[in-house]
Scaffold this motif. Sequence first.
Motif, mmCIF file in Angstrom:
data_model
loop_
_atom_site.group_PDB
_atom_site.id
_atom_site.type_symbol
_atom_site.label_atom_id
_atom_site.label_comp_id
_atom_site.label_asym_id
_atom_site.label_seq_id
_atom_site.Cartn_x
_atom_site.Cartn_y
_atom_site.Cartn_z
ATOM 1 N N ALA A 57 26.076 -27.701 130.934
ATOM 2 C CA ALA A 57 27.456 -28.019 131.319
ATOM 3 C C ALA A 57 28.275 -28.421 130.097
ATOM 4 C CB ALA A 57 27.465 -29.132 132.358
ATOM 5 N N PHE A 58 27.654 -29.205 129.214
ATOM 6 C CA PHE A 58 28.387 -29.690 128.040
ATOM 7 C C PHE A 58 28.751 -28.530 127.106
ATOM 8 C CE2 PHE A 58 28.731 -31.630 123.825
ATOM 9 C CZ PHE A 58 29.681 -32.602 124.096
ATOM 10 N N ASN A 90 31.410 -26.269 128.601
ATOM 11 C CA ASN A 90 32.710 -26.894 128.852
ATOM 12 C C ASN A 90 33.345 -27.527 127.628
ATOM 13 O OD1 ASN A 90 32.872 -26.178 131.529
ATOM 14 N ND2 ASN A 90 31.572 -27.882 132.152
ATOM 15 N N LEU A 91 32.665 -27.424 126.490
ATOM 16 C CA LEU A 91 33.215 -28.013 125.273
ATOM 17 C C LEU A 91 34.618 -27.488 124.977
ATOM 18 C CD1 LEU A 91 32.145 -30.113 123.397
ATOM 19 C CD2 LEU A 91 31.153 -28.335 121.967
ATOM 20 N N ARG A 92 34.895 -26.257 125.388
ATOM 21 C CA ARG A 92 36.238 -25.694 125.171
ATOM 22 C C ARG A 92 37.315 -26.544 125.840
ATOM 23 N NH1 ARG A 92 34.342 -23.412 129.739
ATOM 24 N NH2 ARG A 92 35.872 -23.136 131.391
ATOM 25 N N LEU A 93 36.947 -27.223 126.952
ATOM 26 C CA LEU A 93 37.935 -28.046 127.663
ATOM 27 C C LEU A 93 38.412 -29.204 126.790
ATOM 28 C CD1 LEU A 93 36.100 -28.155 131.103
ATOM 29 C CD2 LEU A 93 38.186 -26.894 130.635
ATOM 30 N N ALA A 135 29.827 -23.053 133.810
ATOM 31 C CA ALA A 135 28.786 -24.058 133.600
ATOM 32 C C ALA A 135 27.830 -24.081 134.785
ATOM 33 C CB ALA A 135 29.421 -25.432 133.411
ATOM 34 N N ALA A 173 20.309 -29.151 132.540
ATOM 35 C CA ALA A 173 21.513 -28.898 133.335
ATOM 36 C C ALA A 173 22.735 -29.555 132.691
ATOM 37 C CB ALA A 173 21.314 -29.417 134.764
ATOM 38 N N SER A 174 22.572 -30.800 132.222
ATOM 39 C CA SER A 174 23.693 -31.517 131.621
ATOM 40 C C SER A 174 24.124 -30.847 130.323
ATOM 41 C CB SER A 174 23.311 -32.970 131.333
ATOM 42 O OG SER A 174 22.769 -33.560 132.479
#
Lengths: 235, 100
Positions: free
Chosen positions: A79-80, A83-86, A58, A75-76
């Motif tokens: 990252a989203f 990182n959605l896999r998290l 990210a 930027a947000s």
Amino acid sequence: MGEVVFTRAGLRRGARECLPMMVASIPFGVVTGISAHGAGLSFAETMFMSITVFAGSAQLLALSAWTHPPSVLAASLAAFVVNLRLALMGPVLAPWLDRLRGWRVWLPLFVMTDQNWALSVRNMNAGGKDAAFLLGSGLTLVCMWISASALGHVVGTMLQPPPGHPVFFAALAVFVALLVGMWRGKRDLLPWAIAAVVAAIAARMFPGGSWHIILGALAGSLVGGLREHRANAPA
Amino acid sequence: MSMDPWTLVAIIGMAVATYACRGGGYWLFRQTNPTPLMRSVLGFIPGTLFVSYVAPALVTGGWQPVAGAAATLAIMIATGSLLGAVLGGTAAAWLVYALQ
């Protein structure tokens, strides 16, 4: 699962077992520091990002399109999407997390990333009862991440390896090696094959993000889960 | 040690978005009463998720990651040592890189 505990011993064990992951992720952290330097972030800003975001892909994606002043939304969103896999990972640790409350649930999730999540799942599935393992292994990675990105920012472009350099393979090697312990036998064959095909196609169709990981994992897991569920259902 | 206010806001935005994924997935799960089917599906997530990481890299990366992955797998199955497998696999990828 019975009793779940949260002890210093579990914290230490997680930290110790995560050391190989730490070593393998150093090149990735250094490159993130180099990218931050290249994008014009100060040392303090780079450290702030590595501590609060702590997510390599990210950070790299957002930094590759950084502007001055930065686009908060872009930027947000980067990252989203990456990182959605998290969001798929947390529920897998439910047998541990469901039996805990407060910071023992929400702080370890803050440091949950691919590598220490995989080690924690392995530990949990092998009968491990100490949920502090996730926090211990995550904190090890956070320390590495901060140090490696600091090094990258300081040395800047002096030791930038070209894209495709084999040092970057170390991060992929971790995932390949972890797959060995995740193999539960023949019932995994079809779900894994479906995941591989869907991920490879999705990576081509939706580059830049983690859509291929989410789509591949969901497709394979749904097929595996439905098949198992039907086999277990009373006739 | 300069900190630009908009840069800080953007970084905080990234941090919030990231934690929304890290904590939010489990938070949603905690609100539900998972069915046996959901539990069964979750059991397949770790393997399929890591396969989904690795497969595209192997398909598009050429011989370097393929040789590296083969060596990593062989060492991991033979020795069970994560560090050995990662170092050996990276060495194999490096060898292919050097020969090209």
